[in-house]
Design a protein around this motif. Structure first.
Motif, short mmCIF file in Angstrom:
data_model
loop_
_atom_site.label_atom_id
_atom_site.label_comp_id
_atom_site.label_asym_id
_atom_site.label_seq_id
_atom_site.Cartn_x
_atom_site.Cartn_y
_atom_site.Cartn_z
N GLY A 1 -4.35 17.09 0.22
CA GLY A 1 -4.74 15.82 0.82
C GLY A 1 -6.17 15.45 0.48
N ILE A 2 -6.49 14.20 0.72
CA ILE A 2 -7.86 13.71 0.53
C ILE A 2 -8.28 13.05 1.84
N ILE A 3 -9.39 13.53 2.37
CA ILE A 3 -9.89 13.00 3.64
C ILE A 3 -11.11 12.14 3.31
N ASP A 4 -10.98 10.85 3.50
CA ASP A 4 -12.03 9.92 3.13
C ASP A 4 -12.65 9.31 4.38
N MET B 1 0.86 -1.19 0.00
CA MET B 1 0.00 0.00 0.00
C MET B 1 0.90 1.24 0.00
N GLY B 2 0.47 2.24 -0.69
CA GLY B 2 1.27 3.46 -0.73
C GLY B 2 1.49 3.95 0.69
N GLY B 3 2.63 4.57 0.94
CA GLY B 3 2.94 5.00 2.29
C GLY B 3 2.38 6.34 2.68
N ASN B 4 1.60 6.96 1.79
CA ASN B 4 1.11 8.31 2.06
C ASN B 4 -0.32 8.37 2.54
N SER B 5 -0.81 7.26 3.09
CA SER B 5 -2.16 7.23 3.66
C SER B 5 -2.08 6.74 5.10
N ILE B 6 -3.02 7.20 5.93
CA ILE B 6 -3.13 6.69 7.30
C ILE B 6 -4.60 6.55 7.66
N GLY B 7 -4.91 5.48 8.40
CA GLY B 7 -6.28 5.24 8.83
C GLY B 7 -7.01 4.28 7.92
N ASN B 8 -8.07 3.70 8.46
CA ASN B 8 -8.86 2.76 7.67
C ASN B 8 -10.20 3.35 7.28
N LEU B 9 -11.08 3.53 8.25
CA LEU B 9 -12.40 4.09 7.93
C LEU B 9 -12.31 5.60 7.79
N PHE B 10 -11.45 6.21 8.57
CA PHE B 10 -11.16 7.64 8.41
C PHE B 10 -9.76 7.67 7.83
N ARG B 11 -9.66 7.92 6.53
CA ARG B 11 -8.39 7.77 5.85
C ARG B 11 -7.88 9.09 5.31
N VAL B 12 -6.67 9.43 5.69
CA VAL B 12 -6.03 10.67 5.26
C VAL B 12 -4.88 10.32 4.32
N THR B 13 -4.90 10.89 3.11
CA THR B 13 -3.85 10.67 2.12
C THR B 13 -3.30 12.03 1.73
N THR B 14 -1.98 12.17 1.68
CA THR B 14 -1.41 13.49 1.41
C THR B 14 -0.37 13.49 0.30
N PHE B 15 -0.11 14.69 -0.22
CA PHE B 15 0.97 14.87 -1.21
C PHE B 15 1.60 16.24 -0.97
N GLY B 16 2.77 16.44 -1.58
CA GLY B 16 3.36 17.77 -1.54
C GLY B 16 4.75 17.84 -0.93
N GLU B 17 5.59 18.66 -1.54
CA GLU B 17 6.95 18.87 -1.04
C GLU B 17 7.11 20.29 -0.51
N SER B 18 8.18 20.48 0.24
CA SER B 18 8.48 21.77 0.84
C SER B 18 8.47 22.91 -0.18
N MET C 1 -12.21 0.92 5.25
CA MET C 1 -11.34 1.78 4.45
C MET C 1 -12.19 2.71 3.59
N GLY C 2 -11.78 3.91 3.40
CA GLY C 2 -12.54 4.83 2.58
C GLY C 2 -12.75 4.22 1.21
N GLY C 3 -13.90 4.52 0.58
CA GLY C 3 -14.20 3.90 -0.70
C GLY C 3 -13.61 4.61 -1.89
N ASN C 4 -12.83 5.66 -1.67
CA ASN C 4 -12.32 6.47 -2.77
C ASN C 4 -10.88 6.17 -3.15
N SER C 5 -10.41 4.99 -2.80
CA SER C 5 -9.08 4.55 -3.19
C SER C 5 -9.15 3.21 -3.89
N ILE C 6 -8.20 2.97 -4.81
CA ILE C 6 -8.12 1.66 -5.45
C ILE C 6 -6.65 1.30 -5.61
N GLY C 7 -6.34 0.01 -5.41
CA GLY C 7 -4.98 -0.47 -5.57
C GLY C 7 -4.25 -0.55 -4.24
N ASN C 8 -3.21 -1.35 -4.22
CA ASN C 8 -2.43 -1.51 -2.99
C ASN C 8 -1.08 -0.83 -3.12
#
Lengths: 355, 355, 355, 355
Positions: A25-28, A1-18, D1-8
């Motif tokens: 981010g996407i809050i799912d 799984m990509g390392g830029n997400s945290i959480g299962n039902l409340f899932r936070v995924t982020t991007f961006g550099e300094s 898990m949030g439903g707005n992601s696909i892939g591992n």
């Protein structure tokens, strides 16, 4: 799984550099029907924002957050929430000098070994700048948990260097530039930071985070325990080198009859456990402590090597924090909120209702 | 996601209670082509197995592990590996007395609040008995990592009560009942444990785990950092209340120029970071420390309440460890192995190979 | 993530090969408080079990399932449930002849290309034998969904070869060896199967699965849609080559005003959608169809190659099903139950309750 | 898990509604070192973009995509890639009339039942507008797979209504507004669509997607099989009601000796399996077919109810596609690319290298 997400039902995924174009981010998993606005997020972003005093880097970051989706007529719709914060005031040229150097204590070396290359501008993805979105996501979780069951998540500076601060007054925390709850420490902290600034050095810190009114039952043993997920989330913050729940490392020298929290019909008589038993919240306040290392960019020269293996001496001044631990307070609050939010939803899913 | 799994590409899922029919697990993601037998797993299970001295519970657990799938002609096939360990020597009747009581320091209270009921026999799923499968899974990871790139994962007791043990001799670790690397501490530890046994009390401990020959590049920022995943895995072990990477909480009072590890063409000059920079392994030894609380079942009476809220005084003797930290050494080694194995596979998946 | 798990909140993980020691699984996420016994699972295992007629392989599998954990005093505890089914009556020697051959239509070739080796005994992990645990897990989900909200999940044979069966009578389904709901098809099916048996050939089939009383709101767009997850679960069944929801491929030649299901105050006037709109259940019956290919092991000789590339002609008789589609009925019911159970829990977690 | 992601390992997470401020996504798991620019993504976005002919909605969407992170000096860094596409040309007022109505065939009803409210503007999150980011993400996967191992993923219209198109010429596909590979069908398709436009009706379609040069070994049995994950990904596309792999539903009436693909030293003699055996790619072309329902918004009036249960007759003209299947070609290509990319990385992680 990509390392830029945290959480299962409340899932936070982020991007961006300094020094990239933007952070986002996407809050799912935010349940529908909650009032939410950009202002709700901006409050904590401002608390995290540097530039408000000499104690933190003068770099001025105007971290205005935009909510791009998931809200309709001022209310969450239950769909994914897109967040965006543009980067400004970048002095990328400041970093030309280190493009071929590995700054000791920074992630330059390990990133390059892993990825075969790196965005050297301000540390790229490894910069604490990335935590902007964590704080915004945490603000959403904080609001939900407060509305839903009155959970209150707050943090403070417990120690900087050898100066220990006691939790004397929560109100004091937001009234000084240290997030310090102990008015009797302010002068000492002021002198310490001024001296470090004068000599161009930095110092470590300890931050304490407390969540009150957490219902009993949060946590999914045996691996997704509440304490284990908190340790994961808090250790994922830049510069954190240690995490404690409740008494933490003090338990090493405690006896069995000292450590256990006795129970009466009025509730627990103590909280050595930090509100978590067997990986599940007990209903007592959830207490965590983290240790943050001093920033590695200081005026003292040090030895390192170039990408080509040549030894050199560098001084990485830049415009950096004297004590990164101070800014970590709202970040740590956010990470605890994200974990509690996720477990609140998971616990609701698994609750018993069949006979 | 169910809380009984850990890892992504190397995924360990477990089941079983202290006094159920059996404990078991499924190990998913073991690459094909590795020689593997039940004996490979039994070695660590025996190290974890109590009953070998007075220092740990006399309860004799014959933890014979069976591999039920995933191996063909002595070699892993790449399919999921089923593990089974039968429960024996159960004295469930010992627990009748606590069926309606919440033992302070145990998970009785939080489990019942979460699930509405509980298997009170020996703590059910919350018992450290569950770690048997973790150790078996860790043994598979250890073997793979050793074969694949010579990674060596070892742990030892760093402190019990106020007695601190130095890493003087790795060979000493397996030659005493404490997993202690410091021969000069053995007598003091012996006296301490004997006294605690005499007075029916217990004590906390600190365990250190070190992985050598870890290649640089393991860890997936910004959330699945190697340090964050180690913190999660180690904090998920029963009785653990704190986790440190490298210098851990000592960084609080360090200055920036003290903490950073300088680099020369010969490599790093120190390892304050514990082998992890920016959440990614640096190639130095990965070092973690954990704090384990004292067992809560001791002869000293204490106050608690029944399921019905009535206050009572209990003495939970049972047959318990004086220092659970001792048995935690092979368990902590296993958890570090599981995390490193998972990240080794993840890193291989993401490696660069396109221009 | 390991490929041997399915589901998020209701998670099923399995292990076991056709001729290994045992098959087993771990069911994680079953809410506490539901009465559950091995008999509840055995019912569907028996429906799946071959040997009850000439239409399916004479191989006698006594699939007695054991529940090893997660139940206390006859009730689920909310902890992971361990399942075990021992393998018996194995004729591994039957497979010596194909140890170096790739049976066309089987997974021999692809497994060896992927793993570099394979357990050739009865197809090893690629055998439909693996579905035993899916059926047991599905039985748990079925019971929960029935208790919790009256959901009823049933399947039947809709077509074998060119013989189409109409859903005339649900009661008929369990009264014939074909799971056929159309008494008028029985004789034709009987003749068809007898002829195929005589000539040692096999045939494909279509299975329909219907879930009634499914509450509106299940499904997590945009990727974890209910229809998408059903497609995943059903396509993961051995020999399945196609999945339809509602009208399926018939929609290709439908017009917009024909396909849409009109709504009145009494509800929907039709169910072309198969009970799913925008990936979310509408409250109508959820309807899915799957296509199963004919078994590839038949008496007709065919061309293949050995592991060493030599061309050979083989006849893979073995003891195989004439129509694997028949046994797929309880398996497909189980997979639909697993998906609905997972989404039922997920939907509960995300429900709105904040203003 | 949030439903707005696909892939591992290759993980795509998206946000955005039809008439929100913007659509966006985060692509996690792209290996470092690949040249990538916004132009690489724009190509497929333009292929998907409506407005290029009368056959699809006149709504002009200028889908300019912005890459906000993950690229440094024109090359991927291995960190998460942020994508953004702004929404323009919105006629939200067009939807005021349906704010209280459930459009039959649309997700209005199920979304409101699930979330308790909905963004009625253009279907909000349930709009096919959401697929913009899928196409951009797919373009990244396509480029990686092409560079890495020459995988070529292409799709075409196989049928619209009763008109079946044969794969006569790949070059023809991009030269007509139907993505049709059969020049002999163009006139008939033209007449069909013109008539439907005249009468304000819509029609279903079948799309075929083929991936060539796919290496053998992709797929993770028994649940994350390649065919199962393709079914999930393709069924998650708006309006898709059926998915086939290889011969699909035709296998129902095939005999065992017809269906299996024989093997010679030159390779397979046929590809009934669609390039997947036992859930693992065989090295043959991977072939999938999907069925798309006709758009539900047509000029023919139909019955429905309001949120308050009142029966009404509506005509949902709007500006919609006559055949949504046409635009689905690049979307389906993208979903297949996303799945193959994820499995390519997973397979590399699990490959054998230990003896």
């Amino acid at each position: 799984m990509g390392g830029n997400s945290i959480g299962n039902l409340f899932r936070v995924t982020t991007f961006g550099e300094s020094h990239g174009k933007a952070l986002g981010g996407i809050i799912d998993g935010v349940p529908p029907g909650m009032k939410l606005s950009e202002d709700d997020l901006q409050i904590d972003l401002n608390r995290r924002c540097p530039g408000k005093s000499l104690y933190i880097t003068p770099r001025y970051e105007h971290d205005k957050v935009y909510i791009l989706s998931g809200i309709f007529e001022g209310v969450t719709t239950g769909t994914s929430i897109g967040l965006l914060v543009q980067n400004k005031d970048q002095h990328s040229e400041d970093y030309q000098s280190i493009r071929d150097l590995y700054r000791p204590g920074h992630a330059d070396y390990s990133y390059e070994k892993k990825y075969g290359m790196r965005d050297y501008r301000g540390g790229g993805r490894s910069s604490a700048r990335e935590t902007v979105i964590r704080v915004a996501a945490g603000a959403i979780a904080k609001k939900y948990l407060a509305y839903r069951c009155g959970i209150k998540i707050r943090g403070f500076i417990a120690q900087i260097g050898h100066i220990k601060c006691e939790l004397k007054d929560w109100n004091q925390v937001e009234q000084n530039p240290f997030f310090c709850p102990d008015i009797d420490c302010l002068e000492a902290l002021d002198i310490l930071i001024r001296n470090l600034k004068k000599y161009g050095n930095s110092i470590g810190a300890k931050v304490t985070i407390i969540a009150e009114n957490v219902p009993a039952g949060l946590g999914e043993p045996v691996f997704d325990r509440l304490d284990a997920d908190l340790a994961h989330a808090l250790m994922s913050i830049n510069a954190v080198k240690g995490v404690e729940i409740g008494d933490g490392f003090a338990v090493i020298s405690q006896l069995g009859n000292e450590n256990r929290d006795e129970i009466t019909s009025q509730g627990f008589l103590s909280n050595h456990a930090g509100g978590i038993l067997g990986g599940i919240s007990s209903g007592q306040p959830v207490i965590a402590h983290i240790a943050l290392k001093p920033a590695s960019s200081v005026k003292q020269p040090c030895n390192t090597v170039t990408r080509y293996g040549n030894e050199v001496e560098i001084i990485t001044e830049g415009r950096h924090d004297i004590c990164v631990g101070i800014r970590a307070v709202p970040i740590a609050e956010a990470m605890m909120a994200i974990v509690l939010m996720d477990h609140f939803l998971r616990n609701r899913a698994q609750c018993s209702d069949v006979k």
